[in-house]
Write an enzyme that holds these catalytic residues in place. Structure first.
Site, PDB file in Angstrom:
ATOM      1  CG  HIS A 142      -1.011  -2.791   6.552  1.00 32.18           C
ATOM      2  ND1 HIS A 142      -1.148  -2.654   5.481  1.00 32.18           N
ATOM      3  CD2 HIS A 142      -1.949  -3.387   7.113  1.00 32.18           C
ATOM      4  CE1 HIS A 142      -2.129  -3.553   5.564  1.00 32.18           C
ATOM      5  NE2 HIS A 142      -2.822  -3.410   7.069  1.00 32.18           N
TER       6      HIS A 142
ATOM      7  CD  GLU B 264       2.390  -2.696   3.788  1.00 26.60           C
ATOM      8  OE1 GLU B 264       0.215  -1.881   3.984  1.00 26.60           O
ATOM      9  OE2 GLU B 264       2.492  -3.455   4.819  1.00 26.60           O
TER      10      GLU B 264
ATOM     11  CB  CYS C  95      -3.437  -6.774   6.262  1.00 30.94           C
ATOM     12  SG  CYS C  95      -4.679  -6.178   7.285  1.00 30.94           S
TER      13      CYS C  95
END
Length: 232
Positions: free
Chosen positions: A210, A212, A111
Site C-alpha cells: 500500500h 498510499e 493491492c
C-alpha cells in the site's frame, strides 16, 4: 500545463458520515493526497458507466485496494477466509482494466489492483496467504498495516532509487499462477510476489503493498509523469 487526470477506482460500502448512514462510494483520502502532490488531478471512479468510454477520458488509472476478487473468475471455489467480494466492482474494474491495457493508458494497481490485473490476464490467486507462507505478516490484524521487506527488480528500483524497501502491507491474498503477460518486479523474503509489470506496455505496473500509506509517493509521481508524457 493542465494536470493529468488520474482516475481511481473506489469502494461502495455502507458508511456513516455526519447525520447519514447509507451506501457510499468511498476511498481512503491518502490516494487523493498522493495524486495531488504528484501534480495530478484525482478523480474518484465509482463502479458504473461504460469502461471504454471512461478510459478514453483519463490520462492515467489507479485500481485501488479493496475486497477479494470473486474466485469464480479464476475457476476456484471460495475459501472460508475469502470475503468482501463485490461482484459489481469486479465487473466494472475488469472492464476498465481491459480497456486501459488495450489503449496503453498508464496504469497503477494497488493491492487488490494487482490481483485484478493478474486474474484479468489469466492468472490465479492464493486465497489465504498465511496458509501458504506460514505467518500473518502480510496482514497482521484488522485495520493494521504490516511492514515486511521486499526486494525490487531494476525497473522498480529505479523508481524507488534503491532495491530494498519495507512498505506497508495489508493483504491476505496474492498471486498464485502468474499471468503470461506479467513480469515479476518485487518479491518478499517468503517468496510472495509483491509487484508485477505488464510486458510491452509503456507504463503498467502493480504492487501488492500500500504505497498510499507512506509519506513519500514515488509510484504516484511515476504514474503522473507517464500520464503527462503519454498524453502531452
Amino acid at each position: 500545463m493542465a494536470r493529468p487526470v488520474i482516475g481511481v477506482t473506489c469502494y461502495v460500502e455502507p458508511a456513516k458520515f455526519t447525520v447519514w448512514d447509507m451506501p457510499a462510494a468511498l476511498l481512503p483520502y491518502m490516494y487523493v493526497e498522493h495524486i495531488a502532490r504528484a501534480a495530478g488531478q484525482p478523480v474518484i471512479l465509482p463502479p458504473a458507466g461504460e469502461p471504454r468510454d471512461l478510459a478514453g477520458r483519463l490520462d492515467g488509472l489507479i485500481v485501488a485496494g479493496g475486497g477479494d476478487v470473486d474466485p469464480a473468475r479464476y475457476g476456484a471455489a471460495p475459501a472460508p477466509e475469502t470475503g468482501y467480494v463485490r461482484k459489481f466492482r469486479d465487473e466494472a474494474e475488469f472492464g476498465l482494466m481491459t480497456a486501459a491495457l488495450e489503449s496503453a493508458l498508464p496504469f497503477l494497481g494497488i493491492c487488490r489492483g494487482l490481483q485484478v490485473l493478474n486474474v484479468a490476464l489469466g492468472g490465479t490467486l492464493h486465497q489465504h496467504l498465511p496458509d501458504v507462507v506460514g505467518h500473518p505478516g502480510h496482514s497482521p490484524a484488522p485495520g493494521t498495516f504490516g511492514r515486511l521487506p521486499v526486494r525490487l527488480a531494476p525497473s522498480l528500483a529505479k523508481i524507488y532509487q534503491g532495491d530494498d524497501l519495507t512498505p506497508a502491507h495489508y493483504h491476505h491474498q496474492a498471486v498464485d499462477r502468474l499471468a503470461g503477460r506479467l513480469e515479476v518486479t518485487a518479491r518478499a523474503d517468503d517468496g510472495t510476489i509483491e509487484a508485477v509489470e505488464v510486458t510491452g506496455h509503456p507504463f503498467a505496473l502493480a504492487v501488492q503493498w500500500h504505497p498510499e500509506a507512506d509519506e513519500d509517493g514515488p509510484l504516484f509521481r511515476a504514474l503522473v509523469h507517464a500520464a503527462r508524457r503519454t498524453n502531452g
